[in-house]
Design an enzyme around this catalytic site. Structure first.
Site, PDB file in Angstrom:
ATOM      1  CG  HIS A 143      41.372  75.585  30.599  1.00  0.00           C
ATOM      2  ND1 HIS A 143      41.861  75.831  31.196  1.00  0.00           N
ATOM      3  CD2 HIS A 143      42.195  75.384  29.918  1.00  0.00           C
ATOM      4  CE1 HIS A 143      43.139  76.701  30.663  1.00  0.00           C
ATOM      5  NE2 HIS A 143      43.239  76.507  29.800  1.00  0.00           N
ATOM      6  CD  GLU A 185      45.334  82.628  26.618  1.00  0.00           C
ATOM      7  OE1 GLU A 185      45.316  81.496  26.995  1.00  0.00           O
ATOM      8  OE2 GLU A 185      44.838  83.394  25.519  1.00  0.00           O
ATOM      9  CD  GLU A 213      46.737  80.728  21.954  1.00  0.00           C
ATOM     10  OE1 GLU A 213      46.929  79.471  21.478  1.00  0.00           O
ATOM     11  OE2 GLU A 213      47.576  80.560  23.358  1.00  0.00           O
ATOM     12  CD1 TRP A 218      44.114  73.374  26.018  1.00  0.00           C
ATOM     13  CD2 TRP A 218      45.623  72.199  25.264  1.00  0.00           C
ATOM     14  NE1 TRP A 218      45.115  73.670  26.770  1.00  0.00           N
ATOM     15  CE2 TRP A 218      46.675  73.588  26.599  1.00  0.00           C
ATOM     16  CE3 TRP A 218      46.746  71.252  25.093  1.00  0.00           C
ATOM     17  CZ2 TRP A 218      47.455  73.863  26.256  1.00  0.00           C
ATOM     18  CZ3 TRP A 218      48.442  72.091  25.532  1.00  0.00           C
ATOM     19  CH2 TRP A 218      48.335  72.794  25.495  1.00  0.00           C
ATOM     20  CD  GLU A 278      39.210  77.122  25.992  1.00  0.00           C
ATOM     21  OE1 GLU A 278      40.215  76.732  25.586  1.00  0.00           O
ATOM     22  OE2 GLU A 278      39.091  77.956  25.836  1.00  0.00           O
TER      23      GLU A 278
HETATM   24  C1  GLA Z   1      44.618  79.145  24.162  1.00  0.00           C
HETATM   25  C2  GLA Z   1      43.844  79.806  24.430  1.00  0.00           C
HETATM   26  C3  GLA Z   1      43.120  80.271  25.101  1.00  0.00           C
HETATM   27  C4  GLA Z   1      42.785  78.775  25.845  1.00  0.00           C
HETATM   28  C5  GLA Z   1      43.771  78.438  26.071  1.00  0.00           C
HETATM   29  C6  GLA Z   1      43.379  77.039  26.553  1.00  0.00           C
HETATM   30  O1  GLA Z   1      45.710  79.873  25.226  1.00  0.00           O
HETATM   31  O2  GLA Z   1      44.311  81.112  23.825  1.00  0.00           O
HETATM   32  O3  GLA Z   1      41.765  80.904  24.669  1.00  0.00           O
HETATM   33  O4  GLA Z   1      42.098  78.452  24.602  1.00  0.00           O
HETATM   34  O5  GLA Z   1      44.699  78.123  25.073  1.00  0.00           O
HETATM   35  O6  GLA Z   1      44.901  76.444  27.525  1.00  0.00           O
END
Ligand code: GLA
Ligand code: GLA
Length: 669
Positions: free
Chosen positions: A362, A311, A152, A319, A359
């Site tokens: 999550h 993803e 990302e 978040w 996280e």
């Molecule tokens: C992004 C990141 C992951 C994780 C997710 C959490 O997509 O690439 O590493 O942090 O968010 O939603």
């Protein structure tokens, strides 16, 4: 280009896998449960730099060897990360210049992730070296299916404003303006506020200033920011390609409501296959529509070819303001919507929910509560369904219209000191996309330079900035018989964000047959009524038809009697213009009328809230088509469909019943 990760059989299905967060005894259990869930692909090592290069130049690959071997024994392929997304503490400690700098001059500290400056030579050298080490070590590993470069890009550190980036920005500008400083001064309009540059060395990134910055400078810095991060990707990719020419390389995009930092049209040209991360926003009741827009955009980035959802979440994220778990069945609906719109697989973040780290709240395929959970059961069920839908792989999506989308136009349109603070590019796009979604019309999302000729209908939301050349192609499209629907804040500026003169919407005034004198944005919560019964908000403008006919005019508000929706015959086509933000029902009504006239018809007439998309492919005995149906409503629906439902393996004799919140994949006969 090597293209798709062909070593993965069927639709890709799995997650980010972060085994380094767990003792090795847990890995065997991971494998057993992955097999139960039908997992065939995992992304490994994304945040592992500090455990792979534990000190500068001292590598420890043993644990990763064991993970890859274990996955291979379990028949699971690996999308192996280059591990460069999160620099290790030793790196930023020894070379603090790696840390990026904010707009206000503050240098970030270590302790989170993505703390690197894209123009740090040390970061480039060390990250490429790590990618090379990994490629050399695992080139022949039988589990290796794809490379996952970094992670990302631009997610947290959208831009860096340090001295090195300033130097790189100047070099980038010299290339853009052919070393002609006068051309830069002209493009940025630096006669304004005494900003004229007499030397390249005086040009800076748009750091914090007393009041509004220069729009041309802001826009070019955004372009530079995207390009400079892309160089990082290319540097790693080239090393990987040299060592493993047959292993496709990707990096995960963020094309959805969180997009913004990168011009993915140029990024998409550089990856072997497109992959994307998408997260729904829990508080958005229409989140499945925003998801569909993201998926259509990603298919556009992939040039219509299959792409991978790298993803999304099985349930809650960590978040958002309030992180609510997904509804039963939502995981499958989300996943199949992506598949419907061209994804040849969907992966989650992540396999096993973390117990520590930022996280830990999550969701994952395997929740904190373990495998005796709704999430894990839904995961296993969907994994089984994917296996039965493997024949979809390689097929493409049928679209009935195009929607023009441009990252740069979005950046320019959202700059400060504009007529209203209420403009959001993504909202403008979604406003018209939502109506197309509800009308059952699948759209290809295309860049402004696309060849539009094959679409009966082209929708252009808020194309604020446009080059003369691209503007001409819309003109030609309509003149040749095309139908076009454009919304306000289009055609206003040239590619340098300089206003086009002679009346708005500048580049498109002739095409639309209108001339706009002034803008009258509405107040927060203010609504106006139109003569066709519609209501509208956010924006109105003083529009004069010059050839166009008024479809609806303002009844009240600041501009009673002034047209708000117009239609212009242009050559043998029709150009519609919407000069306000229509309420959703009115936009749907308009889109239905426009689509009807254009001859753009839904795939199947389905009740409201039911998503039906057709994928087509070539079988051994000729063309095959599939319908992917996602029922987002709380009631069973029955559709006129004939074929075989793949997940259940059942005959569909002419009517398909899809339960409330359910999904279906039908091979049509
Ligand atoms: C992004 C990141 C992951 C994780 C997710 C959490 O997509 O690439 O590493 O942090 O968010 O939603
Ligand atoms: C002030 C400044 C002007 C101009 C206007 C805009 O009055 O003196 O230069 O910026 O604001 O409203």
């Amino acid at each position: 280009m090597t293209g798709w990760p062909k070593r993965v059989p069927g639709l890709c299905w799995g997650a980010d896998y972060n085994p380094e967060q767990w003792p090795e005894q847990v890995w065997a259990q991971d494998l057993a449960l992955m097999r139960e869930a039908g997992v065939n692909l995992v992304s490994v090592g994304i945040f592992s730099w500090a455990l792979l290069e534990v000190e500068e130049g001292r590598y420890e690959f043993g644990w990763l060897d064991r993970v890859l071997d274990l996955l291979h024994e379990g028949g699971i392929r690996v999308d192996l990360a280059t591990a460069t997304a999160s620099p290790p503490p030793w790196l930023t400690h020894r070379y603090p210049e790696v840390l990026p700098v904010r707009e206000d001059g503050v240098r970030f500290s270590h302790g989170s992730r993505q703390e690197y400056c894209p123009n740090s030579p040390v970061y480039r050298e060390k990250s490429v070296a790590l990618a090379e080490k990994l490629a050399l070590r695992y080139a022949e590993h039988p589990a290796l299916a794809a490379w996952h470069v970094n992670n990302e890009y631009g997610c947290h550190v959208r831009r860096c404003y340090c001295q090195r980036c300033a130097e790189a920005f100047r070099e980038w500008l010299k290339a853009r303006y052919s070393k002609d400083l006068a051309a830069l001064n002209e493009a940025w309009g630096t006669a304004f506020w005494s900003q004229h540059y007499s030397d390249w060395a005086l040009v800076q990134p748009p750091r914090v200033t007393p009041t509004y910055g220069n729009p041309g400078q802001l826009l070019d810095f955004d372009r530079f920011g995207s390009d400079t991060l892309l160089e990082l990707f290319v540097a790693e990719r080239d090393v990987l390609r040299a060592i493993t020419p047959d292993v496709p390389v990707t990096t995960n995009f963020m094309a959805g409501w969180t997009f913004g930092a990168l011009d993915y049209w140029s990024w998409a040209r550089e990856v072997d296959f497109v992959s994307n991360d998408h997260y729904t926003r829990a508080e958005d009741e229409q989140r499945h529509v925003e998801l569909a827009l993201s998926a259509d955009l990603v298919r556009g980035l992939a040039g219509g070819k299959p792409w991978l959802l790298m993803e999304h979440s099985t349930s809650a994220v960590n978040w958002q303001p309030r992180n609510r778990a997904k509804q039963p069945g939502e995981l499958a609906r989300n996943s199949l919507s992506h598949v419907a719109r061209g994804a040849d697989g969907t992966l989650f973040f992540q396999w096993r929910a973390s117990r520590a780290g930022a996280e830990r709240y999550h969701s994952a395929m395997l929740p904190h509560a373990g495998s005796d959970t709704r999430v894990f059961r839904e995961v296993c069920e969907l994994g089984a369904a994917y296996r039965r839908c493997a024949e979809l792989v390689g097929s493409t999506v049928d679209a009935q219209a195009a929607l023009v989308f441009d990252f740069q136009a979005g950046w320019a349109a959202e700059q400060p000191a504009h007529p209203t603070q209420d403009f959001r590019y993504h909202e403008a796009v979604l406003g018209v996309y939502r109506a197309l979604w509800q009308a059952g019309i699948t759209v290809d999302v295309v860049p402004p330079s696309a060849d539009l000729g094959r679409y009966p209908l082209v929708v252009v939301p808020a194309l604020y900035l446009v080059s003369d050349e691209n503007a001409r192609s819309f003109d030609q499209y309509v003149a040749a018989g095309g139908h076009l629907l454009m919304t306000w804040f289009s055609g206003i500026t040239d590619e340098h964000a300089r206003v086009r003169l002679g009346g708005y919407p500048g580049a498109f005034a002739d095409l639309l047959g209108v001339r706009v004198e002034e803008f009258y944005p509405l107040g927060a919560g203010e609504r106006v009524r139109l003569s066709n019964g519609a209501t509208a908000d956010t924006w109105t403008e003083l529009l004069h038809p010059e050839g166009a006919e008024a479809v609806a005019s303002h009844v009240d508000g600041p501009l009673p009697g002034v047209p708000a929706i117009t239609r212009n015959e242009h050559g043998s086509g029709l150009a519609w213009y919407v000069a306000t933000t229509l309420d959703p029902d009115s936009m749907l009504g308009l889109v239905r009328e426009v689509a009807e006239r254009a001859g753009a018809r839904p795939v199947v007439r389905a009740p409201a809230g039911v998503e039906v998309v057709r994928r087509t492919g070539e079988g051994p005995r000729g063309p095959i088509s599939w319908l992917v149906v996602v029922n987002h409503t709380g009631a069973e629906v029955v559709l006129p469909v004939r074929g075989i439902e793949l997940a259940a393996g059942s005959d569909v004799p002419g009517c398909l019943a899809v339960p409330a919140g359910g999904t279906a994949v039908v091979r049509e006969v």
